[in-house]
Design a protein around this motif. Structure first.
Motif, PDB file in Angstrom:
ATOM      1  N   GLU A 318       0.837  -1.218   0.000  1.00 39.83           N
ATOM      2  CA  GLU A 318       0.000   0.000   0.000  1.00 39.83           C
ATOM      3  C   GLU A 318       0.871   1.268   0.000  1.00 39.83           C
ATOM      4  N   CYS A 319       1.948   1.253   0.790  1.00 40.45           N
ATOM      5  CA  CYS A 319       2.809   2.449   0.858  1.00 40.45           C
ATOM      6  C   CYS A 319       3.543   2.662  -0.461  1.00 40.45           C
ATOM      7  N   GLY A 320       3.904   1.585  -1.123  1.00 34.51           N
ATOM      8  CA  GLY A 320       4.551   1.714  -2.432  1.00 34.51           C
ATOM      9  C   GLY A 320       3.603   2.327  -3.445  1.00 34.51           C
ATOM     10  N   ALA A 321       2.347   1.893  -3.413  1.00 34.02           N
ATOM     11  CA  ALA A 321       1.357   2.445  -4.354  1.00 34.02           C
ATOM     12  C   ALA A 321       1.107   3.923  -4.057  1.00 34.02           C
ATOM     13  N   LEU A 322       1.004   4.250  -2.744  1.00 33.02           N
ATOM     14  CA  LEU A 322       0.742   5.646  -2.376  1.00 33.02           C
ATOM     15  C   LEU A 322       1.907   6.554  -2.751  1.00 33.02           C
ATOM     16  N   GLN A 323       3.136   6.033  -2.661  1.00 32.64           N
ATOM     17  CA  GLN A 323       4.301   6.856  -3.011  1.00 32.64           C
ATOM     18  C   GLN A 323       4.189   7.345  -4.448  1.00 32.64           C
ATOM     19  N   GLN A 324       3.608   6.509  -5.311  1.00 29.97           N
ATOM     20  CA  GLN A 324       3.388   6.932  -6.701  1.00 29.97           C
ATOM     21  C   GLN A 324       2.185   7.854  -6.804  1.00 29.97           C
ATOM     22  N   ARG A 325       1.099   7.528  -6.058  1.00 27.69           N
ATOM     23  CA  ARG A 325      -0.111   8.326  -6.115  1.00 27.69           C
ATOM     24  C   ARG A 325       0.157   9.779  -5.699  1.00 27.69           C
ATOM     25  N   TRP A 326       1.021   9.940  -4.676  1.00 29.61           N
ATOM     26  CA  TRP A 326       1.279  11.298  -4.194  1.00 29.61           C
ATOM     27  C   TRP A 326       1.925  12.188  -5.247  1.00 29.61           C
ATOM     28  N   LEU A 327       2.587  11.541  -6.219  1.00 25.94           N
ATOM     29  CA  LEU A 327       3.282  12.295  -7.282  1.00 25.94           C
ATOM     30  C   LEU A 327       2.379  12.507  -8.486  1.00 25.94           C
ATOM     31  N   SER A 328       1.169  11.918  -8.433  1.00 24.89           N
ATOM     32  CA  SER A 328       0.297  11.985  -9.608  1.00 24.89           C
ATOM     33  C   SER A 328      -0.394  13.338  -9.715  1.00 24.89           C
ATOM     34  N   GLU A 329      -0.766  13.681 -10.913  1.00 27.79           N
ATOM     35  CA  GLU A 329      -1.494  14.932 -11.148  1.00 27.79           C
ATOM     36  C   GLU A 329      -2.869  14.847 -10.490  1.00 27.79           C
ATOM     37  N   GLU A 330      -3.476  13.650 -10.504  1.00 29.40           N
ATOM     38  CA  GLU A 330      -4.804  13.469  -9.884  1.00 29.40           C
ATOM     39  C   GLU A 330      -4.767  13.885  -8.416  1.00 29.40           C
ATOM     40  N   CYS A 331      -3.704  13.442  -7.719  1.00 22.10           N
ATOM     41  CA  CYS A 331      -3.619  13.760  -6.284  1.00 22.10           C
ATOM     42  C   CYS A 331      -3.252  15.222  -6.072  1.00 22.10           C
ATOM     43  N   THR A 332      -2.245  15.707  -6.771  1.00 20.71           N
ATOM     44  CA  THR A 332      -1.813  17.087  -6.518  1.00 20.71           C
ATOM     45  C   THR A 332      -2.938  18.072  -6.838  1.00 20.71           C
ATOM     46  N   SER A 333      -3.702  17.820  -7.891  1.00 18.52           N
ATOM     47  CA  SER A 333      -4.786  18.767  -8.212  1.00 18.52           C
ATOM     48  C   SER A 333      -5.905  18.682  -7.169  1.00 18.52           C
ATOM     49  N   ALA A 334      -6.144  17.485  -6.630  1.00 15.24           N
ATOM     50  CA  ALA A 334      -7.186  17.363  -5.582  1.00 15.24           C
ATOM     51  C   ALA A 334      -6.760  18.116  -4.328  1.00 15.24           C
ATOM     52  N   VAL A 335      -5.481  18.018  -3.970  1.00 10.89           N
ATOM     53  CA  VAL A 335      -4.993  18.720  -2.772  1.00 10.89           C
ATOM     54  C   VAL A 335      -5.037  20.226  -3.001  1.00 10.89           C
ATOM     55  N   VAL A 336      -4.657  20.659  -4.211  1.00 13.20           N
ATOM     56  CA  VAL A 336      -4.710  22.096  -4.536  1.00 13.20           C
ATOM     57  C   VAL A 336      -6.147  22.596  -4.436  1.00 13.20           C
ATOM     58  N   ARG A 337      -7.094  21.801  -4.943  1.00 14.50           N
ATOM     59  CA  ARG A 337      -8.510  22.205  -4.869  1.00 14.50           C
ATOM     60  C   ARG A 337      -8.934  22.380  -3.419  1.00 14.50           C
ATOM     61  N   PHE A 338      -8.544  21.423  -2.577  1.00 11.02           N
ATOM     62  CA  PHE A 338      -8.962  21.515  -1.173  1.00 11.02           C
ATOM     63  C   PHE A 338      -8.359  22.753  -0.506  1.00 11.02           C
ATOM     64  N   LEU A 339      -7.035  22.916  -0.697  1.00  9.26           N
ATOM     65  CA  LEU A 339      -6.363  23.998   0.029  1.00  9.26           C
ATOM     66  C   LEU A 339      -6.711  25.371  -0.538  1.00  9.26           C
ATOM     67  N   SER A 340      -7.102  25.435  -1.810  1.00  6.28           N
ATOM     68  CA  SER A 340      -7.395  26.756  -2.382  1.00  6.28           C
ATOM     69  C   SER A 340      -8.855  27.140  -2.146  1.00  6.28           C
ATOM     70  N   ARG A 341      -9.644  26.215  -1.624  1.00  9.07           N
ATOM     71  CA  ARG A 341     -11.079  26.543  -1.466  1.00  9.07           C
ATOM     72  C   ARG A 341     -11.263  27.606  -0.407  1.00  9.07           C
ATOM     73  N   ARG A 342     -10.271  27.771   0.469  1.00  8.44           N
ATOM     74  CA  ARG A 342     -10.324  28.823   1.485  1.00  8.44           C
ATOM     75  C   ARG A 342      -9.134  29.765   1.304  1.00  8.44           C
ATOM     76  N   GLY A 343      -8.617  29.819   0.072  1.00  2.00           N
ATOM     77  CA  GLY A 343      -7.496  30.726  -0.177  1.00  2.00           C
ATOM     78  C   GLY A 343      -6.258  30.327   0.608  1.00  2.00           C
ATOM     79  N   LYS A 344      -6.085  28.961   0.760  1.00  2.00           N
ATOM     80  CA  LYS A 344      -4.928  28.519   1.565  1.00  2.00           C
ATOM     81  C   LYS A 344      -3.639  28.534   0.761  1.00  2.00           C
ATOM     82  N   LEU A 345      -3.754  28.688  -0.566  1.00  2.00           N
ATOM     83  CA  LEU A 345      -2.524  28.633  -1.370  1.00  2.00           C
ATOM     84  C   LEU A 345      -2.243  30.011  -1.982  1.00  2.00           C
TER      85      LEU A 345
END
Ligand SMILES: CCCCCC/C=C/C(=O)SCCNC(=O)CCNC(=O)[C@H](O)C(C)(C)COP(=O)(O)OP(=O)(O)OC[C@H]1O[C@@H](n2cnc3c(N)ncnc32)[C@H](O)[C@@H]1OP(=O)(O)O
Length: 345
Positions: A318-345
């Protein structure tokens, strides 16, 4: 000589020598007063009140042979910071060696825990995001290994909504007591992530057919079972298929379960009305600590030892799979969406 009780009384009386009767009476009253005070059931270990930072983001207490680890970031829905992962591991290592019988995880405030703090992904080291993903994968693997190898009963007192890793780890717990206001959400799909906490193995395994067939529809919460209104359609589906479907609905498609639904699926041991949750659960846990501790520990060890090697392998995958997921565009854009929803970025 064989009447041990009366011999003990005689010995105690003769040890008082020529103590005046009045003094003996006063000493007796003092002794009884002290005993009655000690017999008062202590209030459950209460985490720091909202807003207090007593003990920081994590409050660890140990009393009545129960070590309690309390997520204490109510303003952030008890999201877990990198430091908190480290502190929880330290608390578990200490608890494995102290005189506690049980170890409890719970939350302060309205949430149990909203999972990984998504700002954990924003502090990128000079070596770049690949290094961040690598060190996060090591931290996560060590963190989950601590739960796999923990030698005493682990109890989750789920006081409110639980998200992400705080949900997936529950498959490694021995008891999961939930308030009926708790919910269980693993939004890995929407976040571009994948399961952790050994849930890719424990969830399909635990949401087994026996639990589904024993679902009590309409029973009252706290009667030793689930208060589940969930009706489970079995038409035309093998139970095995339904089992995977339920686990997949959570881990792949991000379905949020109510406490009753989570109990019907085997993720939660018992659901309690929120109004009596803390009192009922802590009274029960204190009663469990009166059991012979070595027998408790031995029983848990023989139940857990057979599965540890498999769980460590699942955790590594699971940790090996997540290490790749964290580098994916799918994950980074989801995190950006969450953090920017309150002007966190
Ligand atoms: C070492 C790496 C280990 C990685 C382990 C892998 C683990 C994976 C996971 O756990 S995935 C799940 C991660 N968690 C989430 O995605 C939940 C994100 N939060 C939310 O969706 C919402 O906050 C909510 C549904 C939990 C609550 O919503 P709401 O009631 O509207 O409250 P707010 O959103 O206003 O939240 C209040 C305040 O808390 C901050 N916050 C809440 N959760 C998190 C979080 N997980 N990470 C960071 N911050 C969080 C939120 O931003 C608000 O902050 P603000 O008041 O705006 O400063």
């Amino acid at each position: 000589m064989m009447d041990l009780v009366n011999k003990a009384k005689w010995d105690a009386w003769s040890a008082l020598g020529s103590l005046p009767k009045e003094t003996a009476r006063e000493n007796y009253v003092d002794l009884v007063s002290s005993l009655s005070a000690a017999s008062e059931p202590p209030s459950p270990a209460k985490p720091a009140a909202d807003g207090e930072q007593a003990g920081g983001d994590l409050v660890v207490t140990s009393e009545n042979h129960i070590t309690t680890i309390t997520f204490n970031r109510p303003a952030k829905k008890n999201a877990i910071t990198t430091q908190m992962y480290q502190d929880i591991m330290l608390a578990l290592q200490a608890a494995s060696k102290d005189d506690s019988v049980l170890t409890v995880l719970t939350g302060n405030g309205e949430y149990y825990c909203s999972g990984n703090d998504l700002t954990n992904f924003t502090d990128i080291p000079p070596e770049g995001p690949e290094e961040k993903a690598r060190t996060n994968a090591i931290l996560l693997r060590e963190f989950v290994d601590c739960f796999i190898d923990f030698p005493k009963p682990l109890v989750a007192v789920v006081n409110g909504p639980a998200v992400g890793i705080s949900v997936t780890l529950l498959g490694l717990f021995d008891l999961v007591y939930a308030s009926d206001r708790a919910t269980f959400h693993t939004p890995f799909g929407p976040l571009g992530l994948s399961p952790e906490g050994c849930s890719s193995y424990t969830f399909p395994k635990m949401m087994g057919p026996s639990k589904l067939s024993r679902t009590k529809v309409g029973s009252r919460a706290g009667e030793g079972g689930c208060q589940s209104q969930a009706t489970v359609s079995l038409q035309g589906r093998g139970l095995g298929q339904l089992v995977f479907l339920k686990a997949a609905e959570m881990l792949i498609f991000g379905r949020k379960l109510t406490a009753q639904e989570a109990c019907a699926q085997g993720l939660v041991t018992e659901v309690f009305p929120d109004s009596t949750f803390q009192k009922e659960v802590w009274t029960r846990l204190r009663a469990y600590t009166k059991l012979p501790p070595n027998a408790v520990r031995t029983s848990r060890e023989v139940m857990r030892s057979k599965g540890r090697e498999r769980l460590h392998a699942v955790n590594a995958e699971e940790c090996g799979a997540l290490q790749q997921r964290w580098l994916s565009e799918e994950c980074t854009s989801a995190v950006v969406r969450f953090l920017s929803r309150r002007g966190k970025l």
